[in-house]
Design a protein around this motif. Sequence first.
Motif, PDB file in Angstrom:
ATOM      1  N   VAL A 104      50.404  33.528  34.864  1.00  0.00           N
ATOM      2  CA  VAL A 104      49.300  34.144  35.599  1.00  0.00           C
ATOM      3  C   VAL A 104      48.576  33.084  36.415  1.00  0.00           C
ATOM      4  O   VAL A 104      48.220  32.020  35.888  1.00  0.00           O
ATOM      5  N   VAL A 105      48.355  33.375  37.678  1.00  0.00           N
ATOM      6  CA  VAL A 105      47.601  32.493  38.569  1.00  0.00           C
ATOM      7  C   VAL A 105      46.384  33.253  39.052  1.00  0.00           C
ATOM      8  O   VAL A 105      46.502  34.319  39.667  1.00  0.00           O
ATOM      9  N   VAL A 106      45.209  32.735  38.755  1.00  0.00           N
ATOM     10  CA  VAL A 106      43.974  33.355  39.220  1.00  0.00           C
ATOM     11  C   VAL A 106      43.658  32.782  40.595  1.00  0.00           C
ATOM     12  O   VAL A 106      43.258  31.617  40.727  1.00  0.00           O
ATOM     13  N   ALA A 107      43.880  33.593  41.613  1.00  0.00           N
ATOM     14  CA  ALA A 107      43.670  33.148  43.000  1.00  0.00           C
ATOM     15  C   ALA A 107      43.866  34.336  43.919  1.00  0.00           C
ATOM     16  O   ALA A 107      44.617  35.261  43.606  1.00  0.00           O
ATOM     17  N   TRP A 108      43.172  34.297  45.043  1.00  0.00           N
ATOM     18  CA  TRP A 108      43.480  35.247  46.096  1.00  0.00           C
ATOM     19  C   TRP A 108      44.756  34.791  46.789  1.00  0.00           C
ATOM     20  O   TRP A 108      45.009  33.593  46.943  1.00  0.00           O
ATOM     21  N   ARG A 109      45.567  35.717  47.209  1.00  0.00           N
ATOM     22  CA  ARG A 109      46.742  35.358  47.990  1.00  0.00           C
ATOM     23  C   ARG A 109      46.305  35.016  49.417  1.00  0.00           C
ATOM     24  O   ARG A 109      45.305  35.513  49.911  1.00  0.00           O
ATOM     25  N   GLN A 131      44.428  37.760  30.831  1.00  0.00           N
ATOM     26  CA  GLN A 131      45.480  38.152  29.900  1.00  0.00           C
ATOM     27  C   GLN A 131      44.913  38.950  28.729  1.00  0.00           C
ATOM     28  O   GLN A 131      45.574  39.863  28.219  1.00  0.00           O
ATOM     29  N   ARG A 132      43.708  38.613  28.297  1.00  0.00           N
ATOM     30  CA  ARG A 132      43.073  39.369  27.220  1.00  0.00           C
ATOM     31  C   ARG A 132      42.821  40.813  27.637  1.00  0.00           C
ATOM     32  O   ARG A 132      43.055  41.753  26.864  1.00  0.00           O
ATOM     33  N   ASP A 133      42.333  40.983  28.868  1.00  0.00           N
ATOM     34  CA  ASP A 133      41.914  42.306  29.319  1.00  0.00           C
ATOM     35  C   ASP A 133      43.052  43.155  29.851  1.00  0.00           C
ATOM     36  O   ASP A 133      42.885  44.374  30.021  1.00  0.00           O
ATOM     37  N   ASP A 134      44.183  42.548  30.148  1.00  0.00           N
ATOM     38  CA  ASP A 134      45.347  43.299  30.641  1.00  0.00           C
ATOM     39  C   ASP A 134      46.574  42.896  29.830  1.00  0.00           C
ATOM     40  O   ASP A 134      47.189  41.868  30.106  1.00  0.00           O
ATOM     41  N   PRO A 135      46.957  43.695  28.840  1.00  0.00           N
ATOM     42  CA  PRO A 135      48.099  43.334  27.980  1.00  0.00           C
ATOM     43  C   PRO A 135      49.387  43.076  28.757  1.00  0.00           C
ATOM     44  O   PRO A 135      50.234  42.307  28.300  1.00  0.00           O
ATOM     45  N   ALA A 136      49.526  43.659  29.936  1.00  0.00           N
ATOM     46  CA  ALA A 136      50.747  43.468  30.725  1.00  0.00           C
ATOM     47  C   ALA A 136      50.885  42.036  31.225  1.00  0.00           C
ATOM     48  O   ALA A 136      51.984  41.616  31.606  1.00  0.00           O
TER      49      ALA A 136
END
Length: 351
Positions: free
Chosen positions: A29-34, A18-23
């Motif tokens: 946000v879920v950090v995971a591969w689909r 979230q810090r690196d992508d303002p969008a």
Amino acid sequence: MRKIVHVDLDAFYASVEQRDDPALRGRPVVVAWRGARSVVCAASYEARKFGIRSAMPALRAERLCPEAVFVPPDFSRYREASRAVREIFERHTRVIEPLSLDEAYLDVSENLTGLPTATAVAEKIRAQIHAELRLTASAGVAPNKFLAKLASDWNKPDGLFVIRPKRAQALIAPLPVGRIPGVGPVLEKKLATLGIFLIADLRAADLALLQDRFGKYGQRLHELSLGIDERPVSAERERVSVSAEDTFPADLSLDELPPHVRRMADRTWAAAAKLGKPAYTVVLKLKTSEFRTLTRSWTGEAALSSSGMLADRAVDLLARVNLPPATRFRLVGVGASNFRDPEADAQRSLI
């Protein structure tokens, strides 16, 4: 009396994204591969409101929050952020015990910046992390590691809590025993059969009974219920093992595993080589399609001398997997452990 700070970065991987992508800010946000076999590495606080948690299957997370934004993990960026946090810690103390990329214990009994209290140190650290790295951290301040870790969870996210020695026992008494490190669901159920649900119940329990049921850990449980934890912050935590594992896109039979075992062995050897000491033990880890986990190990009289030797021993361990031929496997891992100092071993052999 020690002054311990436990610092825990809030939703670390997701917060870096979230810090690196303002969008991504303000979004779940879920950090995971689909994919059917992926698990959640981290979830932002917006995603946690839907019940999404780390280690949850990604498909379940998607069902809980269809509008969640899935971001593949970028561990190189997370490690870089973790190193920057470590640099901030080192301004205040040299006695740092990292637990993972996103949390650590700090002994600030004698801090390097001349701040008057451990609370002031914790506040300064949190402020520097926020100002310099645009991340938030929660911190707990207490006279020992157990209480400091409990305290860091008290006001998450972006919070600070102090447990003072005189208030410790009263503060922790109403907490469930599951808040004690090492008390997982299985042990929690065993304690419940004894009528122990809260830390206060544990404190009131007969010590002899706890020792009879849980051995040495019964004594440890009793001490923690009283807020006692004598463990020092260990600035140099020696690595006792290294490993690598992989989850397959589709389940495999036992006969199909050797090349994957060798691939994991190569990764493990590369990590083990950085420790500068040879390993004597190989561990093979497998997980079946039914999520049953099993391990097999081998220990030699001589140290492992090459990636090929590590791979050969790991492949040999497949022969000790006595499961029905139809069993399918979803994960394989290879570990190396039992690291020894060759010079120390040579000295012992001369005694």
